[in-house]
Scaffold this motif. Structure first.
Motif, PDB file in Angstrom:
ATOM      1  N   TYR A 281       0.828  -1.204   0.000  1.00 38.97           N
ATOM      2  CA  TYR A 281       0.000   0.000   0.000  1.00 38.97           C
ATOM      3  C   TYR A 281       0.864   1.256   0.000  1.00 38.97           C
ATOM      4  CZ  TYR A 281      -4.448  -2.428   0.731  1.00 38.97           C
ATOM      5  OH  TYR A 281      -5.571  -3.207   0.566  1.00 38.97           O
ATOM      6  N   PHE A 285       0.260   3.985  -2.888  1.00 37.31           N
ATOM      7  CA  PHE A 285      -0.172   5.351  -2.590  1.00 37.31           C
ATOM      8  C   PHE A 285       0.919   6.370  -2.898  1.00 37.31           C
ATOM      9  CE2 PHE A 285      -3.404   3.233   0.146  1.00 37.31           C
ATOM     10  CZ  PHE A 285      -4.516   3.801  -0.446  1.00 37.31           C
ATOM     11  N   THR A 350      -5.671  11.777   0.154  1.00 42.73           N
ATOM     12  CA  THR A 350      -5.743  10.317   0.212  1.00 42.73           C
ATOM     13  C   THR A 350      -4.385   9.627   0.254  1.00 42.73           C
ATOM     14  OG1 THR A 350      -7.886  10.321  -0.922  1.00 42.73           O
ATOM     15  CG2 THR A 350      -6.657   8.267  -0.956  1.00 42.73           C
ATOM     16  N   PRO A 351      -3.378  10.031  -0.555  1.00 37.24           N
ATOM     17  CA  PRO A 351      -2.103   9.293  -0.533  1.00 37.24           C
ATOM     18  C   PRO A 351      -1.504   9.151   0.856  1.00 37.24           C
ATOM     19  CG  PRO A 351      -2.148  10.815  -2.377  1.00 37.24           C
ATOM     20  CD  PRO A 351      -3.367  11.112  -1.559  1.00 37.24           C
ATOM     21  N   PHE A 355      -3.090   5.854   3.525  1.00 33.87           N
ATOM     22  CA  PHE A 355      -1.975   4.973   3.863  1.00 33.87           C
ATOM     23  C   PHE A 355      -1.754   4.930   5.370  1.00 33.87           C
ATOM     24  CE2 PHE A 355       2.583   4.829   4.944  1.00 33.87           C
ATOM     25  CZ  PHE A 355       2.754   3.471   4.774  1.00 33.87           C
ATOM     26  N   ILE A 372      -7.982   3.986  -3.507  1.00 36.10           N
ATOM     27  CA  ILE A 372      -7.207   3.843  -4.745  1.00 36.10           C
ATOM     28  C   ILE A 372      -8.057   4.213  -5.960  1.00 36.10           C
ATOM     29  CG2 ILE A 372      -6.082   2.147  -6.256  1.00 36.10           C
ATOM     30  CD1 ILE A 372      -5.175   0.682  -3.699  1.00 36.10           C
TER      31      ILE A 372
END
Length: 416
Positions: A281, A285, A350-351, A355, A372
């Motif tokens: 992940y 990400f 989000t990244p 994560f 994702i």
């Protein structure tokens, strides 16, 4: 496709050979290697550096047990009994004969108290260690006064047993959370700095070509869309090259110092039981976060004709990265907070946030998958919109008028 590969390789190789890239990489590698060997470097310079402290013991009994405490702490402080007066001791400290002057006496309760004098109190290491040794000595003497045995004293300072158990199925244990927190913390910094550094590099690359009028030659043979994605991939390869080199140097530098220790490299740092899915992940990400911000940086850079205007144009993008990083730092302590959960589905956050939640919590598979999908959708939409802006933006010259130029770039694209 040949033109696309040509621009990609040209972007990669031209940046790879620049003095700034080579210098930055070498400096970073040296810093990483230095940090990995920091304890050895400090020991090398301090191996003969004995900290001599003059002591005037008004009690006549505290100096010897205090020195024993200092020896137990394994520091290099040597206490030397000073026979002169306090004024003479201060003069000796000023002349550099001693690091400091320690005055020992008894309080009205017949317990130790002290005063420390030095040329400067900016260095707090020596007085802190002396204070710690005296605190231990005071505790022992106070226990003796009230007839406490060593066993009773140890019971008094024994920590309260406090076990924490997660009732939710598949919830992570405290040990797993501590391991995940360390890895997530490190990888968040990597994502944060990489996105800022390499996204800025893309914007600067586009702005530099426009300012030198190279863009007018390029767009006559290659479409602006191909140019944009070739530059994004070229800088992406450059970032992977630099990060791989830095991580390899860091890995082998630290591993060299762990040869005499039990356990492997990752066990030493507490990362031995991190699931492979967390690492996967992290990579996913990181890559998606890079493409999201790189696409944004490319079309923002196409709106700027002068390098001087690039920072003003990409400042909002940088602030979004900083905001995501700060929320992620907050989330390390409270990963289940509603605010963190909601913002983890905002594409620009989000990244890092998704994560962080994946690393800290036992999330159902659909949550990171949804993150994702949201990122991929945002990248596609941004790429389509960014390509249109880029196509018209590379034809615009003159002073940038901030984000109003996006409308002008879209109009130029329609008129082609």
């Amino acid at each position: 496709m040949n033109n696309f590969l040509t621009i990609l390789l040209h972007t990669y190789l031209s940046k790879l050979k620049t003095k700034s890239f080579i210098a930055t990489t070498l400096i970073t590698v040296v810093i990483v290697a230095g940090l990995a060997n920091l304890s050895g470097i400090i020991d090398y310079f301090n191996k003969d550096d004995e900290e001599r402290v003059a002591v005037i013991d008004e009690t006549g009994v505290l100096l010897t047990p205090l020195q024993e405490q200092m020896d137990a702490l394994n520091n290099k402080i040597t206490l030397i009994e000073y026979k002169g007066s306090e004024a003479e001791g201060e003069t000796a400290v000023k002349d550099g004969d001693y690091k400091g002057l320690l005055l020992l006496s008894f309080s009205t309760d017949e317990l130790p108290e002290a005063a420390y004098k030095a040329r400067s109190i900016a260095d707090s290491a020596i007085p802190s260690e002396l204070q710690g040794g005296l605190q231990q000595l005071k505790t022992q003497m106070a226990a003796t006064q009230i007839n406490l045995s060593p066993e009773q004293l140890s019971k008094l300072y024994e920590p309260v047993p406090f076990d924490k158990t997660a009732l939710e199925e598949n919830a992570k244990t405290e040990e797993e959370l501590n391991q995940a927190r360390g890895l997530v913390y490190v990888l968040l910094f990597i994502i944060y700095f990489a996105v800022i550094l390499y996204a800025n590099m893309i914007a600067m690359e586009v702005a530099t070509e426009k300012s030198s009028r190279v863009m007018e030659i390029l767009i006559s043979s290659v479409s602006p869309i191909k140019q944009m994605f070739a530059k994004i991939l070229g800088i992406g390869l450059l970032s992977l090259t630099q990060m791989a080199l830095i991580l390899l140097v860091g890995y082998f530098s630290v591993k060299q110092n762990l040869d005499t220790m039990e356990g492997g490299f990752f066990e030493f740092f507490g990362f031995g039981n991190i699931p492979a899915s967390t690492i996967a992940y992290a990579i996913i990400f990181f890559i998606l976060g890079y493409f999201l911000y790189a696409t944004l940086a490319a079309f923002l850079g196409s709106l700027v004709s002068r390098i001087e205007d690039i920072q003003q144009m990409i400042t909002p993008m940088t602030m979004m990265v900083v905001a995501g990083f700060m929320i992620a730092m907050f989330g390390l302590g409270q990963p289940e907070a509603s605010f963190v959960t909601i913002t983890s589905y905002i594409p620009f956050f989000t990244p890092m946030l998704m994560f962080m939640r994946v690393g800290m919590l036992s999330l159902p598979v659909w949550e990171p998958i949804l993150g994702i999908v949201i990122l991929l959708a945002a990248i596609i939409l941004l790429a389509v919109f960014g390509a249109r802006v880029y196509r018209g933006g590379v034809l615009m010259y003159g002073k940038s008028n901030s984000f109003k130029d996006i409308k002008k770039a879209l109009q130029l694209t329609k008129n082609e």
